[in-house]
Design an enzyme around this catalytic site. Structure first.
Site, PDB file in Angstrom:
ATOM      1  N   SER A  28      32.269  38.780  36.164  1.00  0.00           N
ATOM      2  CA  SER A  28      31.227  39.536  35.470  1.00  0.00           C
ATOM      3  C   SER A  28      30.842  38.891  34.134  1.00  0.00           C
ATOM      4  CB  SER A  28      31.688  40.986  35.250  1.00  0.00           C
ATOM      5  OG  SER A  28      32.910  41.020  34.551  1.00  0.00           O
ATOM      6  N   THR A  29      31.808  38.235  33.462  1.00  0.00           N
ATOM      7  CA  THR A  29      31.480  37.560  32.196  1.00  0.00           C
ATOM      8  C   THR A  29      30.608  36.340  32.486  1.00  0.00           C
ATOM      9  OG1 THR A  29      33.718  38.218  31.527  1.00  0.00           O
ATOM     10  CG2 THR A  29      32.494  36.824  30.006  1.00  0.00           C
ATOM     11  N   ASP A  79      33.959  29.469  32.118  1.00  0.00           N
ATOM     12  CA  ASP A  79      34.523  30.455  33.052  1.00  0.00           C
ATOM     13  C   ASP A  79      35.212  31.575  32.266  1.00  0.00           C
ATOM     14  OD1 ASP A  79      35.305  31.748  35.358  1.00  0.00           O
ATOM     15  OD2 ASP A  79      36.552  30.121  36.124  1.00  0.00           O
ATOM     16  N   GLY A  93      41.683  34.414  38.687  1.00  0.00           N
ATOM     17  CA  GLY A  93      41.717  34.672  40.118  1.00  0.00           C
ATOM     18  C   GLY A  93      41.540  36.134  40.485  1.00  0.00           C
ATOM     19  N   GLY A  95      38.904  37.529  40.687  1.00  0.00           N
ATOM     20  CA  GLY A  95      37.748  37.527  41.589  1.00  0.00           C
ATOM     21  C   GLY A  95      37.975  36.662  42.820  1.00  0.00           C
ATOM     22  N   GLU A 101      37.766  27.299  41.077  1.00  0.00           N
ATOM     23  CA  GLU A 101      37.736  27.299  39.605  1.00  0.00           C
ATOM     24  C   GLU A 101      38.679  26.224  39.059  1.00  0.00           C
ATOM     25  OE1 GLU A 101      36.642  32.025  38.976  1.00  0.00           O
ATOM     26  OE2 GLU A 101      38.727  31.415  38.892  1.00  0.00           O
ATOM     27  N   LYS A 119      41.581  40.752  27.036  1.00  0.00           N
ATOM     28  CA  LYS A 119      42.245  39.725  27.850  1.00  0.00           C
ATOM     29  C   LYS A 119      43.299  38.948  27.058  1.00  0.00           C
ATOM     30  CE  LYS A 119      39.111  40.379  31.200  1.00  0.00           C
ATOM     31  NZ  LYS A 119      38.113  39.429  31.630  1.00  0.00           N
TER      32      LYS A 119
HETATM   33  O1  LIG Z   1      39.138  34.265  37.524  1.00  0.00           O
HETATM   34  C1  LIG Z   1      38.134  34.888  37.757  1.00  0.00           C
HETATM   35  C2  LIG Z   1      37.548  34.974  39.110  1.00  0.00           C
HETATM   36  O2  LIG Z   1      38.375  34.379  40.077  1.00  0.00           O
HETATM   37  C3  LIG Z   1      37.417  35.580  36.656  1.00  0.00           C
HETATM   38  O3  LIG Z   1      37.104  34.656  35.661  1.00  0.00           O
HETATM   39  C4  LIG Z   1      38.313  36.659  36.083  1.00  0.00           C
HETATM   40  O4  LIG Z   1      38.720  37.524  37.121  1.00  0.00           O
HETATM   41  C5  LIG Z   1      37.611  37.451  34.981  1.00  0.00           C
HETATM   42  O5  LIG Z   1      36.575  38.198  35.541  1.00  0.00           O
HETATM   43  P1  LIG Z   1      35.602  39.092  34.667  1.00  0.00           P
HETATM   44  O6  LIG Z   1      34.765  38.170  33.854  1.00  0.00           O
HETATM   45  O7  LIG Z   1      34.808  39.867  35.688  1.00  0.00           O
HETATM   46  O8  LIG Z   1      36.442  40.014  33.805  1.00  0.00           O
END
Ligand SMILES: O=C(CO)[C@H](O)[C@H](O)COP(=O)(O)O
Length: 215
Positions: A28-29, A79, A93, A95, A101, A119
């Site tokens: 989402s970020t 990322d 991970g 997601g 990645e 985080k």
């Molecule tokens: O590693 C990831 C996907 O595999 C994402 O970067 C991680 O889960 C963070 O996600 P978000 O930005 O939605 O909080």
């Protein structure tokens, strides 16, 4: 919390330069980052994507998606992360895109990680550590994880990665030696990759705030 993610993502645009091929993560970020990258579509040479999800969003904005084999070494990878420690080592991970990645992070000179303050952790491991596993090795790897780490592996039932594999999330780990655990888990037959970015941590971490904090 999404406003903090957006602020971090927009700040990461400072690292984009004309003519670049930009490595793009997942989540989402990163979705905010892709949106912020859209006005650059004619100034950059394209993007290397870490997931089908990010590919779809990049294409929606008219940004060309380039195969990593064609792109070669990338100047920049952007990322998100699920956890980040004071040494910029990460758990990723959530997601399920960790393998691609990790490949793109390895292929990039500068890895800019965009997060919100939730985080940031002193020690990695509260967030269950994702491990991508070849389907037939799921039970074997789970038993080995239990035996060697003491953590509890939980199958992310119903999730199939973009590579056709499954995810085990390791709960109840306190990761005091991230490089060691990353190495140890990587060696188990059946493990494709581990969502620990310790051997190759982020180079820059941007924490979304007004103004954003750059670490
Ligand atoms: O590693 C990831 C996907 O595999 C994402 O970067 C991680 O889960 C963070 O996600 P978000 O930005 O939605 O909080």
């Amino acid at each position: 919390m999404s406003e903090a993610k957006r602020l971090a993502a927009v700040k990461a645009i400072d690292y984009v330069e004309d003519g670049m091929i930009v490595g793009v993560g997942t989540g989402s970020t990163v979705a905010y980052f892709i949106d912020a990258l859209a006005p650059w579509r004619d100034r950059i040479a394209g993007a290397v994507s870490s997931s089908e999800q990010s590919t779809a969003r990049l294409k929606l904005h008219g940004i060309e998606v380039i195969d990593l084999n064609t792109a070669g070494t990338l100047s920049l990878y952007v990322d998100g992360a699920d956890e980040c420690d004071p040494h910029k080592r990460l758990i990723k991970g959530g997601g399920a895109a960790l393998t691609r990645e990790k490949i793109i992070a390895e292929a990039s000179k500068t890895f800019v990680c965009i997060i919100d303050a939730s985080k940031q952790v002193p020690i990695l491991g509260k967030f269950p550590l994702p491990v991508e596993v070849i389907p037939m090795a799921r039970s074997l790897v789970a038993r080995e994880i239990l035996r060697t780490t003491g953590g509890q592996p939980v199958w992310r039932d119903g999730i199939v990665t973009d590579n056709g594999n499954v995810i085990l999330d390791i709960h109840n780990l306190s990761i005091v030696d991230p490089v060691g655990i990353e190495r140890e888990l990587n060696q188990l037959p059946g493990v494709v990759s581990v969502g620990l970015f310790a051997r190759r941590p982020a180079d820059v971490v941007i924490v979304g705030a007004e103004p954003p904090i750059v670490l």
